[in-house]
Design a protein around this motif. Structure first.
Motif, mmCIF file in Angstrom:
data_model
loop_
_atom_site.group_PDB
_atom_site.id
_atom_site.type_symbol
_atom_site.label_atom_id
_atom_site.label_comp_id
_atom_site.label_asym_id
_atom_site.label_seq_id
_atom_site.Cartn_x
_atom_site.Cartn_y
_atom_site.Cartn_z
ATOM 1 N N ALA A 268 -34.948 3.201 45.023
ATOM 2 C CA ALA A 268 -35.716 4.411 45.330
ATOM 3 C C ALA A 268 -35.980 4.526 46.825
ATOM 4 O O ALA A 268 -35.907 5.617 47.398
ATOM 5 C CB ALA A 268 -37.031 4.407 44.555
ATOM 6 N N ALA B 120 -30.761 15.690 42.250
ATOM 7 C CA ALA B 120 -30.754 16.745 43.267
ATOM 8 C C ALA B 120 -29.690 16.466 44.332
ATOM 9 O O ALA B 120 -29.017 17.386 44.799
ATOM 10 C CB ALA B 120 -32.135 16.865 43.910
ATOM 11 N N LEU C 232 -31.876 11.611 50.373
ATOM 12 C CA LEU C 232 -32.605 12.809 49.972
ATOM 13 C C LEU C 232 -32.752 13.773 51.144
ATOM 14 O O LEU C 232 -33.156 13.384 52.236
ATOM 15 C CB LEU C 232 -33.994 12.450 49.438
ATOM 16 C CG LEU C 232 -34.044 11.658 48.141
ATOM 17 C CD1 LEU C 232 -35.490 11.350 47.780
ATOM 18 C CD2 LEU C 232 -33.359 12.398 47.007
ATOM 19 N N ALA D 206 -34.530 7.566 49.149
ATOM 20 C CA ALA D 206 -35.434 8.400 49.949
ATOM 21 C C ALA D 206 -35.112 8.318 51.435
ATOM 22 O O ALA D 206 -35.120 9.327 52.143
ATOM 23 C CB ALA D 206 -36.882 7.987 49.701
ATOM 24 N N ASP D 207 -34.786 7.136 51.905
ATOM 25 C CA ASP D 207 -34.561 6.920 53.336
ATOM 26 C C ASP D 207 -33.238 7.497 53.822
ATOM 27 O O ASP D 207 -33.150 8.011 54.933
ATOM 28 C CB ASP D 207 -34.607 5.420 53.632
ATOM 29 C CG ASP D 207 -34.510 5.121 55.110
ATOM 30 O OD1 ASP D 207 -35.273 5.734 55.886
ATOM 31 O OD2 ASP D 207 -33.675 4.283 55.486
ATOM 32 N N PRO E 219 -34.568 17.275 52.740
ATOM 33 C CA PRO E 219 -35.923 17.817 52.595
ATOM 34 C C PRO E 219 -36.056 18.645 51.316
ATOM 35 O O PRO E 219 -35.191 19.463 50.997
ATOM 36 C CB PRO E 219 -36.077 18.696 53.837
ATOM 37 C CG PRO E 219 -35.175 18.071 54.844
ATOM 38 C CD PRO E 219 -33.989 17.586 54.048
ATOM 39 N N GLY E 220 -37.099 18.371 50.564
ATOM 40 C CA GLY E 220 -37.347 19.073 49.314
ATOM 41 C C GLY E 220 -36.735 18.411 48.094
ATOM 42 O O GLY E 220 -37.059 18.771 46.969
ATOM 43 N N GLU E 221 -35.845 17.448 48.285
ATOM 44 C CA GLU E 221 -35.246 16.741 47.146
ATOM 45 C C GLU E 221 -36.103 15.532 46.798
ATOM 46 O O GLU E 221 -36.660 14.889 47.679
ATOM 47 C CB GLU E 221 -33.823 16.275 47.488
ATOM 48 C CG GLU E 221 -32.841 17.402 47.629
ATOM 49 C CD GLU E 221 -31.454 16.938 48.027
ATOM 50 O OE1 GLU E 221 -30.524 17.717 47.861
ATOM 51 O OE2 GLU E 221 -31.305 15.798 48.530
ATOM 52 N N ARG E 222 -36.154 15.246 45.491
ATOM 53 C CA ARG E 222 -36.948 14.093 45.056
ATOM 54 C C ARG E 222 -36.184 13.158 44.132
ATOM 55 O O ARG E 222 -36.667 12.076 43.816
ATOM 56 C CB ARG E 222 -38.220 14.560 44.359
ATOM 57 C CG ARG E 222 -39.106 15.345 45.301
ATOM 58 C CD ARG E 222 -40.417 15.740 44.742
ATOM 59 N NE ARG E 222 -40.442 15.913 43.305
ATOM 60 C CZ ARG E 222 -41.528 16.002 42.592
ATOM 61 N NH1 ARG E 222 -42.685 15.926 43.173
ATOM 62 N NH2 ARG E 222 -41.469 16.184 41.289
ATOM 63 N N THR E 223 -34.994 13.570 43.670
ATOM 64 C CA THR E 223 -34.258 12.756 42.706
ATOM 65 C C THR E 223 -32.792 12.624 43.110
ATOM 66 O O THR E 223 -32.271 13.420 43.888
ATOM 67 C CB THR E 223 -34.298 13.402 41.309
ATOM 68 O OG1 THR E 223 -33.588 14.654 41.355
ATOM 69 C CG2 THR E 223 -35.724 13.621 40.832
ATOM 70 N N ARG E 224 -32.143 11.618 42.539
ATOM 71 C CA ARG E 224 -30.716 11.469 42.807
ATOM 72 C C ARG E 224 -29.930 12.614 42.180
ATOM 73 O O ARG E 224 -28.889 12.996 42.693
ATOM 74 C CB ARG E 224 -30.206 10.106 42.354
ATOM 75 C CG ARG E 224 -30.212 9.896 40.879
ATOM 76 C CD ARG E 224 -29.773 8.501 40.527
ATOM 77 N NE ARG E 224 -29.524 8.442 39.098
ATOM 78 C CZ ARG E 224 -28.722 7.617 38.529
ATOM 79 N NH1 ARG E 224 -28.071 6.730 39.250
ATOM 80 N NH2 ARG E 224 -28.555 7.636 37.237
#
Length: 74
Positions: free
Chosen positions: A15, A32, A23, A19-20, A25-30
């Motif tokens: 995770a 996406a 992702l 994230a680092d 901007p605005g994405e939270r999941t793989r």
């Protein structure tokens, strides 16, 4: 791990790396990320076919792998 072992619970480091590094901007999941990459790859197609190919690339992850590697050779 062997092939066919089924889904596993993601590790905390996964995770953090997602994230680092991946992702937008605005994405939270793989998921996406996968959709964004599929849409980006589909942009190489004719405009009228892009949504079809975006769905195809998203449903078939091995096509994403193939597309990424085949475009490097060109």
């Amino acid at each position: 791990m062997h092939i066919g072992s089924g889904p596993r619970e993601p590790q905390a480091i996964c995770a953090a790396v997602l994230a680092d590094r991946y992702l937008a901007p605005g994405e939270r999941t793989r998921e996406a990320v996968f959709k964004r990459v599929a849409r980006a790859l589909a942009r190489a197609e004719q405009p009228c076919a892009r949504s079809h190919f975006a769905r195809l690339f998203h449903r078939t992850p091995c096509l994403l792998f193939w597309a990424r590697h085949s475009t490097r050779a060109q």
